[in-house]
Design a protein around this motif. Structure first.
Motif, PDB file in Angstrom:
ATOM      1  N   ASP A  13       5.765  -0.192   4.579  1.00  0.00           N
ATOM      2  CA  ASP A  13       4.536   0.366   4.015  1.00  0.00           C
ATOM      3  C   ASP A  13       4.727   1.044   2.665  1.00  0.00           C
ATOM      4  O   ASP A  13       3.755   1.470   2.043  1.00  0.00           O
ATOM      5  CB  ASP A  13       3.880   1.340   5.004  1.00  0.00           C
ATOM      6  CG  ASP A  13       4.754   2.560   5.297  1.00  0.00           C
ATOM      7  OD1 ASP A  13       5.873   2.646   4.756  1.00  0.00           O
ATOM      8  OD2 ASP A  13       4.308   3.418   6.081  1.00  0.00           O
ATOM      9  N   GLY A  14       5.968   1.170   2.209  1.00  0.00           N
ATOM     10  CA  GLY A  14       6.208   1.799   0.914  1.00  0.00           C
ATOM     11  C   GLY A  14       6.222   3.308   0.962  1.00  0.00           C
ATOM     12  O   GLY A  14       6.436   3.956  -0.060  1.00  0.00           O
ATOM     13  N   LYS A  56      13.544  -2.821   2.171  1.00  0.00           N
ATOM     14  CA  LYS A  56      13.200  -3.434   0.896  1.00  0.00           C
ATOM     15  C   LYS A  56      14.104  -4.636   0.666  1.00  0.00           C
ATOM     16  O   LYS A  56      15.252  -4.667   1.111  1.00  0.00           O
ATOM     17  CB  LYS A  56      13.366  -2.446  -0.266  1.00  0.00           C
ATOM     18  CG  LYS A  56      12.446  -1.236  -0.186  1.00  0.00           C
ATOM     19  CD  LYS A  56      10.989  -1.618  -0.306  1.00  0.00           C
ATOM     20  CE  LYS A  56      10.082  -0.396  -0.313  1.00  0.00           C
ATOM     21  NZ  LYS A  56       8.655  -0.765  -0.346  1.00  0.00           N
ATOM     22  N   GLU A  68      12.622   2.665   5.818  1.00  0.00           N
ATOM     23  CA  GLU A  68      11.997   1.702   4.911  1.00  0.00           C
ATOM     24  C   GLU A  68      12.928   0.529   4.674  1.00  0.00           C
ATOM     25  O   GLU A  68      14.147   0.701   4.516  1.00  0.00           O
ATOM     26  CB  GLU A  68      11.646   2.366   3.582  1.00  0.00           C
ATOM     27  CG  GLU A  68      10.759   1.552   2.671  1.00  0.00           C
ATOM     28  CD  GLU A  68       9.326   1.441   3.173  1.00  0.00           C
ATOM     29  OE1 GLU A  68       8.585   0.589   2.649  1.00  0.00           O
ATOM     30  OE2 GLU A  68       8.946   2.199   4.091  1.00  0.00           O
ATOM     31  N   ARG A  81       5.318  -0.287   9.744  1.00  0.00           N
ATOM     32  CA  ARG A  81       5.594   0.930   8.984  1.00  0.00           C
ATOM     33  C   ARG A  81       6.868   0.831   8.142  1.00  0.00           C
ATOM     34  O   ARG A  81       6.926   1.432   7.061  1.00  0.00           O
ATOM     35  CB  ARG A  81       5.662   2.125   9.937  1.00  0.00           C
ATOM     36  CG  ARG A  81       5.308   3.453   9.261  1.00  0.00           C
ATOM     37  CD  ARG A  81       5.101   4.534  10.291  1.00  0.00           C
ATOM     38  NE  ARG A  81       4.044   4.161  11.228  1.00  0.00           N
ATOM     39  CZ  ARG A  81       3.932   4.647  12.448  1.00  0.00           C
ATOM     40  NH1 ARG A  81       4.821   5.514  12.905  1.00  0.00           N
ATOM     41  NH2 ARG A  81       2.941   4.260  13.231  1.00  0.00           N
ATOM     42  N   PRO A  82       7.909   0.100   8.575  1.00  0.00           N
ATOM     43  CA  PRO A  82       9.092  -0.007   7.707  1.00  0.00           C
ATOM     44  C   PRO A  82       8.839  -0.731   6.387  1.00  0.00           C
ATOM     45  O   PRO A  82       9.724  -0.778   5.544  1.00  0.00           O
ATOM     46  CB  PRO A  82      10.088  -0.791   8.574  1.00  0.00           C
ATOM     47  CG  PRO A  82       9.662  -0.534   9.972  1.00  0.00           C
ATOM     48  CD  PRO A  82       8.170  -0.483   9.907  1.00  0.00           C
ATOM     49  N   ILE A 130       8.263   6.278   1.992  1.00  0.00           N
ATOM     50  CA  ILE A 130       9.663   6.475   2.354  1.00  0.00           C
ATOM     51  C   ILE A 130       9.808   7.477   3.497  1.00  0.00           C
ATOM     52  O   ILE A 130      10.691   7.354   4.339  1.00  0.00           O
ATOM     53  CB  ILE A 130      10.464   6.948   1.134  1.00  0.00           C
ATOM     54  CG1 ILE A 130      10.224   6.007  -0.049  1.00  0.00           C
ATOM     55  CG2 ILE A 130      11.933   7.035   1.445  1.00  0.00           C
ATOM     56  CD1 ILE A 130      10.570   4.565   0.226  1.00  0.00           C
ATOM     57  N   SER A 169       8.676   6.811   9.361  1.00  0.00           N
ATOM     58  CA  SER A 169       9.731   6.104  10.089  1.00  0.00           C
ATOM     59  C   SER A 169       9.249   5.840  11.509  1.00  0.00           C
ATOM     60  O   SER A 169       8.250   6.404  11.968  1.00  0.00           O
ATOM     61  CB  SER A 169      11.036   6.914  10.125  1.00  0.00           C
ATOM     62  OG  SER A 169      10.845   8.145  10.797  1.00  0.00           O
TER      63      SER A 169
END
Length: 319
Positions: free
Chosen positions: A81-82, A208, A206, A78-79, A84, A87
Motif C-alpha cells: 500500500d505504500g 517493493k 512493505e 497492505r504490504p 511504510i 504492517s
C-alpha cells in the motif's frame, strides 16, 4: 551503487496469498451501520469506516465521504500500500504470489519480522493449449527457474564475546529488511514468496520491487546517519520529559563512474527526482545498513574532462 525505480504494483498482480481478507465484515446493502463500524470491499480491498449512524444502503466504493471513509488496505494487500508504518502479523509461514506485468529482477522487504524469506520464480502450468508432453512431465506447480532463501537471523553480527553469547538480546539478531536479486521474472511468470517457518509469528511491513539500474561503484566516504526529531521539555522543577518522534535516516552515497556516463547518470536521476525508489550501495552491503527506500535530496555532478567522475548522492529514507 544502484537505484531501483519502483514497479507500480496493482491489486490484480497479487494472484494468491495465505492471508485471509477478514479485517471486517463485507459491506451488505441491507445492513444498517453505526458510526465507527468497519466494513471491507472485496473488489477494492479497502477497509471503510462509517462516519454516521443510520448508515444504510450507501455503497462505500462510490460514496463521496458523506457516509464512509477509507481507512487502510485489507491485510493481504497492505504490504503493497505504500504506507511504510502499516504492517500485518500472522502465524507463519505466510505465502503470497505476485504475477507482474513487466520484468522484475529485484525485490526488497522492509519492517519484516521473520526468521527467513524465500523467493521462487516459476512459470505456471498452462490451463489450455499444452501438449501431451507438458501434461505428463510438467511440474504440478509450474516450472521453477529460481529459488533463494535469505536467513534473517544474523547471530554473528551481534554475538562477539562470551557475555553476548550467553546473555545477549537475541531479538537484536533479526534483520528487519532484505533484498533479493539475481533473478528475472518475466510478465506472466509467478514470484512466489514465503515468509517465516511453522510455529512463528510473521510480520510483514512493505514489499517493493523493480529492475536495478547501476549508477556507479560505491567508494569510501559513504555514510549513513540517524537524525533524531525527539523533542525535550523541561518543567518548572527541572524535570525532563521526551516527546519521541520518528527519526530520519539519510544516507550519503559516494560513488564513481567513467566520465562518459555523466549524461546517463544525470538523465536517470533527473527522471527520478521527487519519486520514491530503492537505493543501495551493493548487494553484499545491504546488511550494513546501506539500503534504503526513499528519495534523493541532493546530487552534485563535478564534470570531468576524462577519466573517472566521483560524486555524491544524499537520500532521505522513509522507513
Amino acid at each position: 551503487m544502484k537505484i531501483i525505480p519502483l514497479y507500480p504494483l496493482i491489486d490484480s498482480d497479487v494472484t494468491a496469498t495465505s492471508i485471509a481478507e477478514d479485517d471486517a465484515p463485507e459491506w451488505d446493502v441491507g445492513t444498517t451501520y453505526d458510526a465507527d463500524e468497519d466494513v471491507i470491499s472485496a473488489s477494492t480491498h479497502w477497509v471503510y469506516r462509517s462516519v454516521q449512524t443510520a448508515n444504510t444502503g450507501n455503497d462505500p466504493e462510490t460514496d463521496d465521504g458523506t457516509w464512509w471513509t477509507p481507512v487502510v488496505k485489507t491485510a493481504p494487500y497492505r504490504p503493497f500500500d505504500g504506507v511504510i508504518s502499516s504492517s500485518v502479523s500472522f502465524a507463519g509461514p505466510v505465502t503470497m504470489t505476485i504475477t507482474p506485468r513487466s520484468v522484475i529482477s529485484a525485490l526488497a522487504v522492509f519492517n519484516m519480522g521473520a526468521s527467513c524469506v524465500t523467493l521462487e520464480v516459476a512459470t505456471p502450468v498452462p490451463t489450455s493449449g499444452y501438449s501431451w508432453y507438458d501434461f505428463y512431465f510438467s511440474e504440478p506447480d509450474g516450472r521453477e527457474t529460481f529459488s533463494q532463501t535469505v536467513e534473517m537471523i544474523d547471530i554473528g553480527a551481534h554475538v562477539y564475546d562470551y557475555w553476548t553469547y550467553f546473555f545477549g538480546d537475541l531479538s537484536a539478531t533479526t534483520t528487519r529488511e532484505a533484498l533479493i536479486t539475481g533473478f528475472t521474472a518475466f510478465p506472466g511468470q509467478e514470484i512466489r514468496l514465503t515468509f517465516g517457518r511453522e510455529g512463528e509469528t510473521v510480520e510483514i511491513g512493505e514489499i517493493k520491487m523493480g529492475v536495478p539500474r547501476s549508477l556507479g561503484t560505491t567508494i569510501t566516504g559513504t555514510e549513513s546517519e540517524i537524525r533524531s526529531y525527539t523533542r525535550e521539555t523541561v518543567d518548572d522543577f527541572g524535570g525532563v520529559s521526551l516527546l519521541k518522534r520518528a527519526p530520519a535516516r539519510p544516507i550519503t552515497f559516494e560513488f564513481a563512474f567513467p566520465f562518459e556516463r555523466e549524461g546517463d547518470v544525470l538523465g536517470l536521476l533527473t527522471r527520478m527526482e521527487g519519486q520514491l525508489a530503492l537505493f543501495y550501495a551493493d548487494d553484499d552491503l545491504v546488511g550494513r545498513g546501506l539500503m534504503t527506500l526513499g528519495y534523493y535530496t541532493e546530487f552534485r555532478l563535478p564534470h570531468e574532462a576524462a577519466g573517472v567522475t566521483k560524486t555524491a548522492l544524499t537520500v532521505k529514507a522513509v522507513v
